[in-house]
Design a protein around this motif. Structure first.
Motif, mmCIF file in Angstrom:
data_model
loop_
_atom_site.group_PDB
_atom_site.id
_atom_site.type_symbol
_atom_site.label_atom_id
_atom_site.label_comp_id
_atom_site.label_asym_id
_atom_site.label_seq_id
_atom_site.Cartn_x
_atom_site.Cartn_y
_atom_site.Cartn_z
ATOM 1 N N VAL A 181 19.884 -55.024 20.333
ATOM 2 C CA VAL A 181 19.194 -54.940 19.752
ATOM 3 C C VAL A 181 18.830 -55.501 18.117
ATOM 4 C CG1 VAL A 181 20.115 -52.643 17.109
ATOM 5 C CG2 VAL A 181 21.807 -52.793 18.747
ATOM 6 N N THR A 182 17.656 -54.887 18.356
ATOM 7 C CA THR A 182 16.744 -55.820 17.090
ATOM 8 C C THR A 182 16.170 -55.159 15.634
ATOM 9 O OG1 THR A 182 14.812 -55.266 18.522
ATOM 10 C CG2 THR A 182 15.882 -57.265 19.439
ATOM 11 N N SER A 183 16.650 -54.639 15.047
ATOM 12 C CA SER A 183 16.211 -53.246 14.239
ATOM 13 C C SER A 183 16.468 -51.738 14.203
ATOM 14 C CB SER A 183 14.456 -53.023 14.746
ATOM 15 O OG SER A 183 13.925 -52.244 15.425
ATOM 16 N N GLY A 184 17.321 -51.471 12.947
ATOM 17 C CA GLY A 184 17.383 -50.007 12.592
ATOM 18 C C GLY A 184 18.939 -50.252 12.222
ATOM 19 N N GLN A 185 20.102 -49.068 11.948
ATOM 20 C CA GLN A 185 20.749 -49.593 11.973
ATOM 21 C C GLN A 185 22.201 -49.396 12.966
ATOM 22 O OE1 GLN A 185 22.526 -48.807 8.525
ATOM 23 N NE2 GLN A 185 19.777 -48.534 7.647
ATOM 24 N N VAL A 186 23.429 -49.991 12.723
ATOM 25 C CA VAL A 186 24.377 -49.954 13.627
ATOM 26 C C VAL A 186 26.194 -50.085 12.693
ATOM 27 C CG1 VAL A 186 23.247 -52.111 15.046
ATOM 28 C CG2 VAL A 186 24.294 -52.919 13.312
ATOM 29 N N THR A 203 17.284 -56.621 9.922
ATOM 30 C CA THR A 203 16.521 -57.050 9.397
ATOM 31 C C THR A 203 15.601 -58.021 9.942
ATOM 32 O OG1 THR A 203 17.821 -58.587 7.763
ATOM 33 C CG2 THR A 203 17.744 -56.387 6.929
ATOM 34 N N GLU A 250 29.596 -52.530 16.741
ATOM 35 C CA GLU A 250 28.723 -52.243 17.523
ATOM 36 C C GLU A 250 28.095 -53.432 18.156
ATOM 37 O OE1 GLU A 250 24.733 -49.929 18.505
ATOM 38 O OE2 GLU A 250 25.568 -50.032 16.765
ATOM 39 N N THR A 286 21.868 -52.838 8.370
ATOM 40 C CA THR A 286 20.628 -52.839 8.852
ATOM 41 C C THR A 286 20.667 -54.077 8.901
ATOM 42 O OG1 THR A 286 20.357 -50.645 7.007
ATOM 43 C CG2 THR A 286 18.726 -52.037 8.781
#
Length: 345
Positions: free
Chosen positions: A296-301, A264, A305, A262
């Protein structure tokens, strides 16, 4: 009156018979001949009366004449224009010639003085004319010099503008070439990353790319060179030593998640530049620093990726990825940690 010897007595004419007495040279001549006054003896000879009578007698003896009675004498006035034979005319001519000479002398002097004054005026006019010509020439020279200076300045400005345009064109061409090279490198890195991911997925646990406890792992970037290792001492780091592992790569090279987790934190972080913090399932934090951009700046990866791109933001000397691995808030050697996950950077 008694008669005296040797004396001619003439009766005194009446008042009407006397005219104006105007004695002349002839009438004033002393009497000669018999008309003499005999000196009388005694005091009577000195008497004024006797003397007066004698004078009257002497005067009366001579013919009486007046101015009206004397014939008029012709008076000759010399002619200035008479013939040359006339003595009076010749004298007048000589006098006139002398007068002319006397008059000509000062006239000649005046003419000479006038000539000198005219010459002086001519000389002064020539001097003034020369000064005016010199001044005009000086002004013309100054105008020519100013024109040349303006032409030179215009030429210099034109040359500077042309050089600036050429420099800007060269810089723009260089920037375009650099951007094209970075784009080509990025595409090549992505293609290689896809190949590595495909190869890692097909190799299974034997390749060392998978962990039975936490899933698959991937290298954080591709086409890199390891430069600074963990623990290297140096004044460029605020802690006095290097706290991560540097992957030098061209700007724009994709940055990947080493494992599923994630995000953060994502944003500017001072000396770290643009930074992304990836938290794994076991609580380990992986920091991606000095990024040029963040995908990507947030969330699940998931593992492998793309989450950002290599850059040179923050305190850096060139484009690279600074990777830090932290457990419980303390840093650990990223190279050792990656190797423990079956990866060999």
């Amino acid at each position: 009156m008694p008669a005296h010897e040797g004396t001619a007595v003439q009766e005194e004419p009446s008042a009407g018979a006397w005219g104006e007495w105007n004695p002349t040279e002839d009438s004033a001549r002393p009497l000669r001949g018999k008309h003499r006054v005999v000196k009388q003896r005694g005091g009577l000879a000195r008497s004024s009366t006797v003397l007066g009578v004698g004078v009257i007698a002497a005067v009366g003896a001579a013919p009486l004449a007046t101015a009206q009675d004397r014939p008029q004498l012709p008076i000759s006035i010399p002619s200035l224009t008479g013939p040359s034979g006339d003595s009076h005319t010749g004298a007048a001519a000589q006098a006139k010639a002398g007068s002319d000479a006397d008059a000509a002398a000062p006239t000649t002097g005046v003419l000479a003085q006038h000539d000198r004054q005219a010459q002086q005026h001519a000389d002064a006019g020539e001097v003034l004319r020369t000064r005016i010509l010199q001044q005009a020439e000086s002004q013309q020279d100054a105008a020519d010099a100013q024109t040349r200076a303006e032409a030179e300045r215009a030429a210099q400005e034109a040359a500077a503008a042309e050089a600036k345009a050429k420099r800007e064109a060269a810089e723009q061409a260089a920037a375009e070439a650099k951007a094209a090279a970075e784009k080509a490198a990025q595409e090549a890195a992505e293609a290689k990353a896809d190949e590595d991911r495909t190869a890692g997925a097909g190799s299974g646990p034997a390749s060392g790319s998978a962990d039975s406890n936490s899933g698959s792992y991937s290298l954080p970037t591709s086409s890199y060179t390891l430069t600074s290792h963990y623990g290297a001492a140096g004044s460029m780091w605020s802690s006095g030593h290097h706290t991560g592992l540097d992957f030098a790569a061209p700007t724009g090279t994709p940055v990947k998640a080493v494992a599923g987790g994630t995000i953060t934190s994502a944003g500017w972080s001072g000396a770290y530049g643009y930074r992304i913090v990836l938290r794994l399932a076991d609580g380990t934090e992986v920091w991606y620093c000095h990024l040029s951009s963040m995908s990507v700046t947030s969330g699940q990866v998931g593992a492998g990726e793309t989450i950002g791109r290599v850059g040179a933001t923050g305190n850096v000397t060139g484009p690279h990825l600074h990777l830090e691995v932290r457990k419980g808030g303390a840093t650990t050697d990223p190279l050792t940690w990656l190797q423990s996950k079956g990866l060999n950077p």
